[in-house]
Design a protein around this motif. Structure first.
Motif, short mmCIF file in Angstrom:
data_model
loop_
_atom_site.label_atom_id
_atom_site.label_comp_id
_atom_site.label_asym_id
_atom_site.label_seq_id
_atom_site.Cartn_x
_atom_site.Cartn_y
_atom_site.Cartn_z
N ARG A 114 0.81 -1.22 0.00
CA ARG A 114 0.00 0.00 0.00
C ARG A 114 0.85 1.27 0.00
NH1 ARG A 114 -5.40 -1.85 1.28
NH2 ARG A 114 -6.11 0.24 1.73
N VAL B 273 4.73 5.83 -5.17
CA VAL B 273 3.64 5.93 -6.14
C VAL B 273 4.04 5.40 -7.51
CG1 VAL B 273 2.18 7.57 -7.39
CG2 VAL B 273 2.52 7.83 -4.94
N ARG C 39 3.82 1.71 -7.36
CA ARG C 39 2.45 1.26 -7.10
C ARG C 39 1.61 1.33 -8.37
NH1 ARG C 39 1.43 4.61 -2.24
NH2 ARG C 39 -0.23 5.78 -3.22
N THR C 40 1.78 2.38 -9.14
CA THR C 40 0.93 2.57 -10.31
C THR C 40 1.39 1.75 -11.51
OG1 THR C 40 2.21 4.55 -10.81
CG2 THR C 40 0.13 4.86 -9.65
N VAL D 270 1.28 -1.41 -11.47
CA VAL D 270 0.34 -2.53 -11.47
C VAL D 270 -1.07 -2.00 -11.21
CG1 VAL D 270 -0.21 -4.76 -10.44
CG2 VAL D 270 2.16 -3.95 -10.44
N ALA D 271 -1.99 -2.31 -12.11
CA ALA D 271 -3.38 -1.89 -11.91
C ALA D 271 -4.25 -3.12 -11.69
CB ALA D 271 -3.88 -1.10 -13.10
N VAL E 47 -5.79 3.62 -3.55
CA VAL E 47 -4.38 3.44 -3.16
C VAL E 47 -3.57 2.99 -4.36
CG1 VAL E 47 -2.81 2.05 -1.75
CG2 VAL E 47 -4.95 2.87 -0.77
N SER E 48 -4.10 2.01 -5.06
CA SER E 48 -3.40 1.45 -6.21
C SER E 48 -3.28 2.48 -7.34
CB SER E 48 -4.15 0.20 -6.63
OG SER E 48 -3.87 -0.15 -7.92
N GLY E 49 -4.23 3.43 -7.41
CA GLY E 49 -4.18 4.48 -8.42
C GLY E 49 -3.21 5.60 -8.08
N GLY E 50 -2.60 5.54 -6.87
CA GLY E 50 -1.57 6.52 -6.54
C GLY E 50 -1.96 7.52 -5.46
#
Lengths: 227, 289
Positions: free
Chosen positions: A82, A87, A90-91, A93-94, B181-184
Motif C-alpha cells: 500500500r 507511487v 504502485r501505479t 500494477v493496476a 491506493v493502487s491508483g496513486g
C-alpha cells in the motif's frame, strides 16, 4: 541473464510472485506459490472458490502483505505494501475488481472516477480532462454517462469506467480479478477487446483470473492452476 | 425528456410512516429555536429582578404560567431557561463530537497499538457513571456555562469515538479504497477524499443524537445545584426552585420548565430518529440519495 547472488527468476522483466504464502488467521490460502507474468503476455489463473486467486491478485497489486516470499516488479523485489510502496512503483500494477459497485466511491461521477488517479498525483486539469475524454472513448462511455453517479448506471457501464480508471497511468501490468464475471456477453467481449488493444500498444502483461476454464482458454496464452 | 421527468419524480420524497410526527416535531423545534433566538429582542428579561408583591401567583392572563416564589414570571424565565439549555446542548454536543471524532479517527486510521490503547481508554471511561464523572468535572471548576459545557463534552464523546472508528475500519478495506491506493492516492488524500466524506453523515447524526442527552445532562447538573449560578434561568434551576413551592400548592412553578424540557427533547429525538432511518443503506437506496 543471471546476476550472481540472485535467483534466476528475479532479474527477468515481468511481474513475479516468488514463493509467496498468505493466510487469513489459521487458514492458509497460498503456500509458497510462484507466478510470473512477462510483458505482453496474458496469463490465466484458474482454481476453485477459496483457492486464493483473489488473494494472489491483491498480493501482486501490493495491497496485501505476504506471510512469506515476495513480489518483484521487473526484477526489483518490492518490500512493503500500500502506501509504503512509492507511487511510481504502485501505479505500475493496476487491478480491476469483480464488483464495480464495491470498487467505486458512490459519491463520484464516472468522470471524476476516471480522473481520480490523475488528480491524486497532481496532473494539471486540462490534461486530466483530455485523458478522461480519451479513455471514456476507448472504453465506450458516452458524455451523458460520464456525468452520472454509480447508482444511475448499469454494472456493465460501471465496469467500463473502472477499466478506464485502471488504464489511466498506462500500467505495465493489469490484473483482472473475475472482472467480466458479472457482465453480459457483449460487454464481456468489449472489455476483453479493450484490454487486448491496450496490451498490444503498451506491451503490458495481463493476469486474467477466473473460475471459467473456457474463458481462460480463449483469452490467455497460458493458464496457471491453483490447487 | 420523459427520462429526466421520471428521474425528478423519483427524487421526490415519498410519504413514509412517521412523516407527520417528523413534521410536527420540526415545527415545534423551529418555533422553540426562533423564540430562543429572538427572546432578548422581543421580551427582554432582567435576570435579577424580583417582585415580592407578586409571589406564587396562579396562572392568569397576565402571567400565563404563574409566578415563582420570588415573583418572577415562570413562562418568561422558562423561555430563557430553554435558551440556555439548547445553547449548552448544541455547544456541548459539538465539543463531544470534536473529541470523539479525533479519537475515533486516530484509532481507526492508525490501528495497531494506538487503536488498542485509545479503545481501552474509551472502555474505562464508559465504565464510570457519566453523571458522576460530569459532577466531578463541574465540582473542580467554578459554576459557569463553560464548566457545564466542558462537563458534558468530556463525558459524552465515547459513542462518537466508537462510531467514527468502526466506520473507518469497515471502509478501510473496501475495494474502492484499494483502487484509490493502487491508483496513486497518498494517505492524506485517501483520508480526506475517500474516507471522511463517508464518515461525516454518521458523525452529524451522532451529534444531533447527542443534543437531547446534553440538554438533560445540563438540566440534571443545574437541578443538583452544580450547573449555572442560581439567579440565571435554566430549566434545571427552575425545576429545582419550583420543588420548594410544590409543598405550598404552587404546582405551576415546576410544570412549565418541565414541559418545555420534555417537549423540546422529544421533538429533537423524533427528528434525529427519522434522519437515522434515511441513512440506513436499504432505505437510502429506496430514496435514491
Amino acid at each position: 541473464m543471471t546476476r550472481p547472488g540472485l535467483a534466476a527468476g528475479v532479474t527477468r522483466p515481468g511481474l513475479a510472485a516468488c514463493q509467496v504464502s498468505a493466510s487469513y488467521g489459521t487458514q492458509r490460502v497460498l503456500d509458497a506459490v510462484d507466478l510470473h507474468i512477462a510483458p505482453g503476455e496474458t496469463v490465466g489463473l484458474h482454481g476453485p472458490s477459496g483457492s486464493g486467486k483473489s488473494t494472489m491478485a491483491r498480493l501482486l497489486a501490493l495491497l496485501h502483505r505476504p506471510d512469506g516470499g515476495h513480489v518483484s516488479i521487473d526484477g526489483t523485489p518490492v518490500t512493503g505494501i500500500r502506501h509504503q510502496v512509492p507511487v511510481a512503483v504502485r501505479t505500475r500494477v493496476a487491478i480491476l475488481f469483480q464488483s464495480p459497485r464495491a470498487a467505486t466511491d458512490p459519491r463520484l461521477t464516472l468522470a471524476d472516477l476516471i480522473a481520480e488517479p490523475m488528480r491524486a498525483i497532481g496532473t494539471p486539469p486540462e490534461q486530466v480532462r483530455a485523458r478522461t475524454a480519451e479513455l471514456a472513448d476507448t472504453v465506450g462511455l458516452t458524455a451523458d454517462l460520464l456525468t452520472r453517479r454509480p447508482h444511475a448506471v448499469s454494472d456493465g457501464q460501471l465496469q467500463r469506467a473502472c477499466l478506464a480508471r485502471s488504464l489511466v497511468h498506462r500500467p505495465g501490468y493489469l490484473l483482472c480479478d473475475e472482472a467480466t464475471a458479472m457482465l453480459d456477453a457483449s460487454t464481456q467481449a468489449h472489455v476483453a477487446a479493450v484490454v487486448g488493444e491496450f496490451q498490444r500498444r503498451h506491451d503490458a502483461g495481463v493476469l486474467v483470473i477466473s473460475h471459467d476454464a473456457a474463458l481462460l482458454a480463449r483469452w490467455a496464452d497460458r493458464v496457471v492452476e491453483l490447487p | 425528456m420523459s427520462a429526466a421527468v421520471l428521474a425528478r419524480v423519483r427524487r421526490l420524497p415519498r410519504p413514509r410512516p412517521g412523516r407527520v410526527g417528523a413534521t410536527v416535531a420540526g415545527t415545534v423545534l423551529a418555533a422553540a429555536v426562533l423564540a430562543c433566538l429572538f427572546a432578548p429582542v422581543l421580551w427582554p428579561l432582567d435576570q435579577s429582578a424580583v417582585d415580592l408583591s407578586q409571589t406564587r401567583l396562579a396562572p392568569s392572563l397576565l402571567h400565563p404560567a404563574g409566578t415563582d416564589d420570588l415573583g418572577r414570571d415562570v413562562a418568561h424565565r422558562s423561555l430563557y431557561g430553554l435558551r440556555v439549555s439548547l445553547l449548552v446542548g448544541v455547544v456541548a454536543a459539538l465539543v463531544a463530537a470534536v473529541i470523539g471524532g479525533a479519537v475515533g479517527a486516530l484509532a481507526g486510521t492508525l490501528g495497531g497499538v494506538v487503536d488498542r490503547v485509545l479503545m481501552r481508554l474509551v472502555d474505562t471511561i464508559a465504565a464510570l457513571p457519566h453523571l458522576l464523572l460530569g459532577i466531578f468535572i463541574v465540582a473542580m471548576l467554578r459554576p459557569s456555562l463553560g464548566a457545564v459545557v466542558l462537563s458534558i463534552g468530556l463525558t459524552h464523546w465515547l459513542s462518537t469515538a466508537r462510531i467514527v472508528r468502526s466506520e473507518l475500519l469497515s471502509l478501510r478495506h473496501r475495494p474502492f479504497i484499494d483502487a484509490a491506493v493502487s491508483g496513486g492516492a497518498g494517505r492524506l488524500r485517501v483520508l480526506t477524499r475517500h474516507l471522511l466524506p463517508h464518515v461525516l453523515p454518521r458523525l452529524a447524526l451522532a451529534i444531533t443524537l447527542m443534543i437531547p442527552h446534553a440538554v438533560w445532562h445540563e438540566t440534571a447538573l443545574s437541578f443538583l445545584g452544580l450547573g449555572l449560578p442560581p439567579h440565571l434561568a435554566s430549566l434545571g434551576n427552575m425545576i429545582n426552585d419550583g420543588r420548594a413551592s410544590l409543598l405550598t400548592g404552587a404546582w405551576w412553578a415546576s410544570l412549565t420548565p418541565g414541559l418545555a424540557l420534555i417537549v423540546v427533547t422529544l421533538a429533537l429525538a423524533t427528528l434525529t430518529a427519522r434522519w437515522r432511518d434515511r441513512l440506513d443503506p436499504r432505505v437510502r437506496a429506496e430514496l435514491q440519495l
